[in-house]
Design an enzyme around this catalytic site. Structure first.
Site, PDB file in Angstrom:
ATOM      1  CD  GLU A 246     147.583  39.354 -57.124  1.00 24.77           C
ATOM      2  OE1 GLU A 246     148.476  39.951 -56.429  1.00 24.77           O
ATOM      3  OE2 GLU A 246     147.138  40.163 -57.879  1.00 24.77           O
ATOM      4  NE  ARG A 272     111.777  25.196 -54.103  1.00 25.62           N
ATOM      5  CZ  ARG A 272     110.560  25.966 -53.647  1.00 25.62           C
ATOM      6  NH1 ARG A 272     110.210  25.446 -52.319  1.00 25.62           N
ATOM      7  NH2 ARG A 272     109.938  26.661 -54.294  1.00 25.62           N
ATOM      8  CD  GLN A 283     117.975  16.415 -70.495  1.00 30.04           C
ATOM      9  OE1 GLN A 283     117.254  17.102 -71.287  1.00 30.04           O
ATOM     10  NE2 GLN A 283     118.130  15.065 -70.434  1.00 30.04           N
TER      11      GLN A 283
END
Ligand code: FAD
Length: 392
Positions: A246, A272, A283
């Protein structure tokens, strides 16, 4: 060293992504509505027919015989292809925490009896060790299994059991020798519907809502001794086997999901516009996205290194713990970053906030981040038993 997957793995990856994008579409309103067991079972059968729910199980018991690396490739593809990370988590918990311990510890008769239907998608499994008083301290559990002739009588309760509301079979840990520590636990396979076994209501979780979780109660539940998994007193080894798989292969789901969110975040930052230019040109935003990439890529390397070791039978305890720790911590931070890049839109229902909610539990299940660090420290020789060195 070779950082490429072979052609078969690449083909498998493409097939799983296409299947998950087509058939494992999460319900858009899943975050607001109750779990739908009928729809879950329908998608589970489809995943079973695709070979996803039993991939790591040997061919002779109905699986595909995939090793840990290829299993991770498949899980990564599943996590990338479906937005329903909860469903993918349920598939992985079934396969790695329940089926693989049956593969490793089951008798020939048990494997033939249980595995084929659990691999085909007909039946679903759950693994219960956690109890209200035994979480991180998992071996200190209260559920008792008392031997009476050819049977054991189970008494106690489990909590946080993944798949419990839909499970047909439970791999359950109980104390056959109270206060016996590592050798006091024994695992059993218990069929749903056995008198004395009952399952509580589905938890209303913050994330992974497509994966049903519940308490499981055993009240004088009689289990034939032939359903004991492994020898009496080997329950902790059975549990370790499930965690070994797992902590590596299940977490590959998060690699795929992180990649999906990273890609959509890059796209969003490119589209956007504020102050007359795409926000990805600032940046502060682009560096955040570089950090997301760095976290994903470094966690991915650790996970595949651990999978490579697992496939070769390595007993290294550090690599799986580092992989689990790195992937889960990276997932949560990547979720936070994806939400931040989306500004106000990150605060309303959408893939970034859904991913963040799905990422949060990853730092808790399969052993919390703190427990992974404890395990790594112990493997480095920094356990409690070691006396502190005197300063010169
Ligand atoms: C979505 C989900 C699915 C799950 N599925 C399953 C399942 O299928 N089967 C199952 O058996 N269990 C399952 N669990 C349970 C999970 O394994 C436990 O929640 C986990 O082991 C932590 O136990 P706890 O919740 O009792 O926390 P606690 O053990 O009470 O821990 C609380 C906090 O204390 C910290 N802590 C505890 N001990 C130490 C220590 N020694 N050193 C430092 N910090 C410590 C922990 O890191 C944590 O931050 C699931 C949990 C979740 C959230």
């Amino acid at each position: 060293m070779n950082f490429e997957f072979d052609a078969d793995s690449e083909e498998m990856r493409a097939m799983v992504v296409a299947f998950a994008q087509r058939e494992l579409v999460g319900r858009k309103d899943a975050a607001r509505t109750a779990f739908d067991p009928g729809d879950f079972r329908r998608r589970w059968r489809l995943a079973g027919a695709q070979g996803l729910v039993g991939g790591a199980v040997p061919l002779e018991y109905g699986g595909s015989g995939l090793d840990a690396v290829t299993s991770s490739v498949v899980m990564e593809a599943l996590g990338y292809g479906t937005e329903d990370t909860g469903f993918a988590f349920s598939v992985a918990a079934h396969l790695f925490a329940s089926l693989m311990p049956i593969v490793e510890f089951g008798t020939e008769e048990q494997k033939r009896e249980w595995l084929p239907a659990l691999c085909s998608g007909e039946r679903i499994a759950a693994h219960g060790i956690t109890e209200p008083e035994a979480g991180s301290d998992a071996l200190n559990l209260r559920t008792r299994a008392e031997r009476k002739g050819d049977e054991y009588v189970l008494q106690g309760s489990k909590c946080f059991t993944t798949n419990a509301p839909v499970a047909d079979a439970f791999v359950v840990q109980a104390a056959t020798e109270p206060n016996g520590g590592f050798f006091g636990l024994t695992a059993f396979i218990v069929e749903a519907g056995t008198p004395g076994l009952s399952v509580g209501p589905v938890y209303d979780k913050v994330g992974l809502r497509g994966s049903p979780t519940a308490d499981v109660h055993f009240d004088g539940c009689v289990v034939p001794a032939r359903q004991m998994l492994g020898a009496e007193g080997s329950g902790a080894s059975v549990f370790s086997a499930s965690m070994k798989w797992e902590r590596v292969c299940l977490f590959a789901i998060y690699l795929g999901a992180m990649r999906r969110i990273l890609e959509s975040t890059i796209e969003y930052a490119g589209e956007r516009a504020q102050f007359g230019s795409p926000i990805g040109g600032f940046q502060a935003v682009s560096h955040r996205i570089v950090d997301m990439t760095l976290r994903l890529e470094s966690a991915r390397l650790l996970l595949y290194k651990a999978a490579w070791g697992l496939a070769r039978g390595s007993q290294d305890e550090i690599a799986p713990a580092l992989a689990k720790l790195a992937v889960s911590e990276a997932a949560v931070q990547l979720g936070l970053d994806a939400v931040q890049v989306r500004g106000g839109l990150g605060m309303v229902e959408g893939e970034a906030e859904t991913f963040l909610r799905d990422a949060l539990p990853s730092r808790v299940f399969s052993g919390t981040s703190e427990i992974q660090k404890n395990n790594i420290a112990r493997a480095l020789g920094l356990g409690n038993s070691r006396r502190p060195r005197r300063r010169r």
